[in-house]
Design a protein around this motif. Structure first.
Motif, PDB file in Angstrom:
ATOM      1  N   UNK A   1     -16.451 -19.340   6.984  1.00 10.79           N
ATOM      2  CA  UNK A   1     -15.077 -19.725   6.640  1.00 10.79           C
ATOM      3  C   UNK A   1     -14.154 -18.515   6.535  1.00 10.79           C
ATOM      4  N   UNK A   2     -14.712 -17.332   6.374  1.00 10.64           N
ATOM      5  CA  UNK A   2     -13.888 -16.125   6.232  1.00 10.64           C
ATOM      6  C   UNK A   2     -13.291 -15.674   7.558  1.00 10.64           C
ATOM      7  N   UNK A   3     -13.806 -16.187   8.661  1.00  6.17           N
ATOM      8  CA  UNK A   3     -13.379 -15.707   9.978  1.00  6.17           C
ATOM      9  C   UNK A   3     -12.416 -16.703  10.612  1.00  6.17           C
ATOM     10  N   UNK A   4     -11.185 -16.259  10.945  1.00  2.00           N
ATOM     11  CA  UNK A   4     -10.230 -17.158  11.612  1.00  2.00           C
ATOM     12  C   UNK A   4     -10.786 -17.626  12.955  1.00  2.00           C
TER      13      UNK A   4
ATOM     14  N   UNK B   1     -15.377 -33.287   9.590  1.00  2.00           N
ATOM     15  CA  UNK B   1     -15.643 -32.512   8.385  1.00  2.00           C
ATOM     16  C   UNK B   1     -15.791 -33.462   7.199  1.00  2.00           C
ATOM     17  N   UNK B   2     -16.883 -33.335   6.452  1.00  2.00           N
ATOM     18  CA  UNK B   2     -17.113 -34.166   5.289  1.00  2.00           C
ATOM     19  C   UNK B   2     -16.114 -33.788   4.197  1.00  2.00           C
ATOM     20  N   UNK B   3     -15.642 -34.763   3.446  1.00  2.00           N
ATOM     21  CA  UNK B   3     -14.613 -34.491   2.441  1.00  2.00           C
ATOM     22  C   UNK B   3     -15.096 -33.494   1.394  1.00  2.00           C
TER      23      UNK B   3
ATOM     24  N   UNK C   1      -7.481 -26.506   8.935  1.00  2.00           N
ATOM     25  CA  UNK C   1      -8.555 -27.109   8.153  1.00  2.00           C
ATOM     26  C   UNK C   1      -9.471 -26.032   7.570  1.00  2.00           C
ATOM     27  N   UNK C   2      -9.758 -24.985   8.389  1.00  5.08           N
ATOM     28  CA  UNK C   2     -10.581 -23.871   7.870  1.00  5.08           C
ATOM     29  C   UNK C   2      -9.905 -23.205   6.681  1.00  5.08           C
ATOM     30  N   UNK C   3      -8.607 -22.977   6.790  1.00  2.00           N
ATOM     31  CA  UNK C   3      -7.885 -22.334   5.693  1.00  2.00           C
ATOM     32  C   UNK C   3      -7.916 -23.199   4.433  1.00  2.00           C
ATOM     33  N   UNK C   4      -7.788 -24.517   4.627  1.00  2.00           N
ATOM     34  CA  UNK C   4      -7.860 -25.417   3.476  1.00  2.00           C
ATOM     35  C   UNK C   4      -9.247 -25.385   2.838  1.00  2.00           C
ATOM     36  N   UNK C   5     -10.277 -25.404   3.687  1.00  2.00           N
ATOM     37  CA  UNK C   5     -11.640 -25.347   3.163  1.00  2.00           C
ATOM     38  C   UNK C   5     -11.904 -24.015   2.466  1.00  2.00           C
ATOM     39  N   UNK C   6     -11.376 -22.931   3.046  1.00  2.45           N
ATOM     40  CA  UNK C   6     -11.554 -21.622   2.424  1.00  2.45           C
ATOM     41  C   UNK C   6     -10.875 -21.579   1.061  1.00  2.45           C
TER      42      UNK C   6
ATOM     43  N   UNK D   1      -5.209 -27.827  23.826  1.00  2.00           N
ATOM     44  CA  UNK D   1      -6.255 -27.002  23.214  1.00  2.00           C
ATOM     45  C   UNK D   1      -5.704 -26.200  22.041  1.00  2.00           C
ATOM     46  N   UNK D   2      -4.476 -25.692  22.187  1.00  2.00           N
ATOM     47  CA  UNK D   2      -3.883 -24.893  21.101  1.00  2.00           C
ATOM     48  C   UNK D   2      -3.644 -25.769  19.867  1.00  2.00           C
ATOM     49  N   UNK D   3      -3.167 -26.976  20.083  1.00  4.34           N
ATOM     50  CA  UNK D   3      -2.926 -27.875  18.948  1.00  4.34           C
ATOM     51  C   UNK D   3      -4.237 -28.206  18.227  1.00  4.34           C
ATOM     52  N   UNK D   4      -5.295 -28.454  19.021  1.00  6.37           N
ATOM     53  CA  UNK D   4      -6.592 -28.743  18.395  1.00  6.37           C
ATOM     54  C   UNK D   4      -7.104 -27.535  17.627  1.00  6.37           C
ATOM     55  N   UNK D   5      -6.992 -26.349  18.247  1.00 11.15           N
ATOM     56  CA  UNK D   5      -7.459 -25.137  17.573  1.00 11.15           C
ATOM     57  C   UNK D   5      -6.624 -24.849  16.334  1.00 11.15           C
ATOM     58  N   UNK D   6      -5.315 -25.074  16.437  1.00 12.74           N
ATOM     59  CA  UNK D   6      -4.436 -24.843  15.283  1.00 12.74           C
ATOM     60  C   UNK D   6      -4.791 -25.790  14.137  1.00 12.74           C
TER      61      UNK D   6
END
Length: 696
Positions: A106-109, A562-564, A156-161, A146-151
């Motif tokens: 999660x630390x890696x963008x 992603x599981x809640x 989501x990664x930032x929220x999980x982090x 692809x950019x929208x999906x990656x964004x």
């Protein structure tokens, strides 16, 4: 003139004579070789017999040496114990250094797509301007998608982090609060000891005896104690070893005539003398440990009654038989050099104590002052009194809680001491299970939490088990564990004991404890307050398949892939989501597994319910999903009527986990089923990683 024999007859006779001579020579040579072979075989047999005899004699000597070493250890118990470090409260201080925040991947963008990557797909084409423009528009459209999906994935990664960071900060704050409360409690404990508080004195000096490194593992550590505040006197009942601790044999000798070892019995008078001396050493060592631990001047005198639990030779009933007793004032004890004394003489003559003349025959002596004569008795190694109230484990003093857990292990037949008192890393209790096959060394960590124990604590325990070379690690808590913790511990030498199970074990073994202010044995308040799912508006998902493979059917409540949260992964160790919308239930034929789902009660942010199946590694560690065929999900309403059947993919050889399918929320609020089929060779752990659950 002599006549010569000649002709054919003479030649034949000569040939016969020569042949007979040759045979005679060969026969004699064969006899010589046979005699040489027999001599060599006899010499080899003698050497083999000599080597066998030497081996048996050496083994007999080793057995004799082990017996002598056991006796020497018993004879040197007091001297060795005097070399052990004294117990100090400084060893109880916990470090405030915590595990740093480590979010893993999660630390890696996430890498964002570049337009060039999509334009390169067109390199080498020979197109007209219109077709080239069309290709560029299509490449740009693919890039934009692809950019929208990656964004979205990066958000989501930032929220999980951020959520994981918040969880870590809460955990760290709770850890520090517990550590500081513990360390502050030590300061209060010291003040209570200086003031002569009875409860503090009993708990502190009991801990000193249990944490002592002076006692061999073979000797018992059961006690009952009380403290007389007026006379600053500690009164103690201490369990002594039984007569069987002294070896019956004196030596072992190999007897070639019978090819057996013969034990030379130790004379009864010698064995009795060794046993009496050992009992005297035990009583003196208890005095030494207590006075050495008294850094606060809480003790002016100590009374120790040494007992064994055995059958009374008079009545045949089980009884507590006192074999030795001593009352020693600090002034009298301070002048002794225990390393140099004769234990029996020191106890009987120097301190005017009592020691059984025939302890091997359980001849009792008159006991000194007993703990129940003082009042406020605290027992360790036995059962709590029936008239005590159930203590609340959440508000119990940390030291008392750890002592209670150690007491539970001892009540279960193990040897256990609170090793954190000697500064032994993150281990709270060291236990030894004497079972010959499943037993061994156990390290125990104790977490007096109200919230779910974080997975980092389980991972830390596993590292400690490996670092200490232990056979097993046990994590005991007053709260609960999340799915990640159970998944990580699966297949490892770890055992997780949540609060409800802890209370059950305490009551099972005659100890006391409850969770929170409710009835004894109740669940924690946060679990009791969870709402039950609606009973009327729900569906049952019944799972059936062919083949004998044993499977765990699980469910994940997700947003996308992603599981809640960990609590939204429903499996055998987490049978329901926090809101109760999804929960495991008992299945009925023809189903082999079942889940109960209230789709309308699922969280608003959840857009899919993913169903998965995994091979049960405990039922068959070598199985795969090759035998998982003809699988289907029966959709039942609340009354049990079948509303339909959903087919799912068959399993494949080598795979041990499979996505069966997912129910997906549509824009109008309806739920549609989408068949799965993706398999995983790494079992449930590999599958969970793809849904954002870290298991390692």
């Amino acid at each position: 003139m002599s006549r010569r024999s000649g002709g054919l007859i003479g030649d034949w006779a000569e040939a016969q004579r020569r042949m007979q001579q040759t045979q005679l020579i060969q026969h004699r040579e064969a006899e010589r070789r046979q005699r040489a072979y027999e001599r060599e075989a006899a010499r080899g047999q003698r050497e083999q017999q000599a080597a066998y005899r030497q081996h048996r004699e050496a083994e007999a000597r080793r057995r004799t040496e082990r017996i002598e070493a056991e006796v020497a250890a018993l004879q040197g118990l007091l001297a060795a114990g005097c070399r052990a470090p004294a117990f100090r409260t400084a060893a109880l201080v916990r470090s405030e250094q915590l595990e740093p925040f480590s979010p893993g991947n999660l630390a890696h963008p996430l890498p964002m797509p570049r337009l060039e990557q999509f334009q390169q797909q067109n390199s080498g084409w020979t197109l007209g301007s219109n077709r080239r423009a069309q290709a560029e528009r299509e490449a740009h459209a693919r890039y934009t998608s692809a950019w929208q999906a990656a964004h979205a994935a990066e958000l989501q990664r930032q929220q999980q982090l951020a959520a994981y960071r918040q969880q870590y900060d809460q955990w760290a704050a709770q850890q520090l609060a517990g550590i500081r409360a513990h360390n502050n409690g030590l300061t209060e404990l010291a003040a209570q000891l200086r003031a002569g508080d009875a409860d503090a004195a009993v708990e502190y000096f009991s801990a000193a005896l249990y944490a002592s490194t002076a006692w061999p593992e073979a000797l018992p550590r059961q006690l009952a104690a009380a403290y007389d505040r007026g006379g600053r006197e500690l009164v103690l009942d201490w369990q002594l070893p039984g007569f069987q601790v002294v070896p019956e044999a004196k030596s072992v000798r190999y007897m070639p005539s019978t090819d057996q070892d013969k034990e030379t019995a130790r004379p009864a008078t010698q064995r009795r003398a060794l046993y009496r001396d050992l009992l005297a050493q035990c009583l003196l060592l208890v005095l030494r440990e207590l006075y050495a631990a008294d850094e606060f001047g809480a003790l002016e005198s100590v009374v120790v009654n040494g007992f064994v639990d055995d059958h009374d030779p008079v009545t045949g009933q089980e009884a507590r038989i006192v074999l030795g007793s001593v009352s020693a004032a600090r002034s009298a004890f301070a002048g002794l050099r225990l390393e140099q004394v004769s234990a029996v003489d020191c106890l009987v003559e120097g301190l005017r104590g009592q020691l059984s003349a025939r302890p091997d025959q359980l001849t009792a002596v008159r006991a000194g002052r007993r703990p129940d004569e003082v009042g406020g008795v605290v027992s360790h190694g036995g059962h709590a009194g029936d008239d005590e109230d159930e203590p609340d484990l959440f508000v119990m003093d940390p030291i008392a809680f750890e002592n209670l857990v150690a007491e539970l292990f001892r009540a279960m037949g193990m040897e256990a001491v609170t090793t954190q008192r000697s500064g032994d890393g993150g281990v709270d209790i060291e236990a030894n299970d004497p079972s010959p096959i499943t037993g061994g060394r156990i390290v125990v960590q104790v977490k007096r939490y109200r919230n779910t124990v974080p997975p980092t604590a389980v991972r830390d325990l596993y590292g400690t088990v490996q670092d200490k070379g232990a056979n097993k690690g046990v994590l005991v808590t007053t709260s609960s564990f999340g799915p990640t913790s159970y998944t990580f511990s699966n297949g490892k030498p770890l055992e997780l004991v949540p609060g409800e199970r802890l209370v059950e074990l305490l009551h099972q073994y005659g100890l006391r404890g409850r969770l929170g202010g409710g009835a004894a044995g109740g669940v924690p308040a946060q679990r009791a307050a969870e709402p039950d799912p609606p009973s009327a508006e729900h569906n049952v998902l019944g799972m059936t398949w062919s083949g004998r493979v044993a499977l765990d059917v699980c469910a994940l409540v997700c947003t996308g892939n992603r599981v809640l949260s960990e609590e939204h992964f429903v499996f055998f160790n987490n049978p329901r989501t926090p809101d109760g919308a999804v929960r495991a239930r008992a299945h009925t034929a023809p189903d082999k597994a079942a889940l109960e789902v209230s789709f309308d009660a699922l969280p608003r942010e959840a857009d899919r319910l993913v169903l998965v199946a995994a091979v049960d590694p405990e039922a068959d560690p070598h199985a795969d999903l090759a035998g998982f065929t003809d699988a289907r999900i029966r959709l039942l309403d609340a009354q049990g009527a079948e509303a339909g059947q959903l087919e799912v993919s068959d399993g494949r050889a080598g795979e041990t986990a499979l996505v069966l399918g997912s129910f997906r929320r549509r824009a109008n609020g309806d739920w549609d089923f989408v068949i799965g089929g993706k398999g995983y060779r790494g079992g449930l752990e590999d599958l969970l990683r793809e849904y954002g659950v870290e298991v390692a």
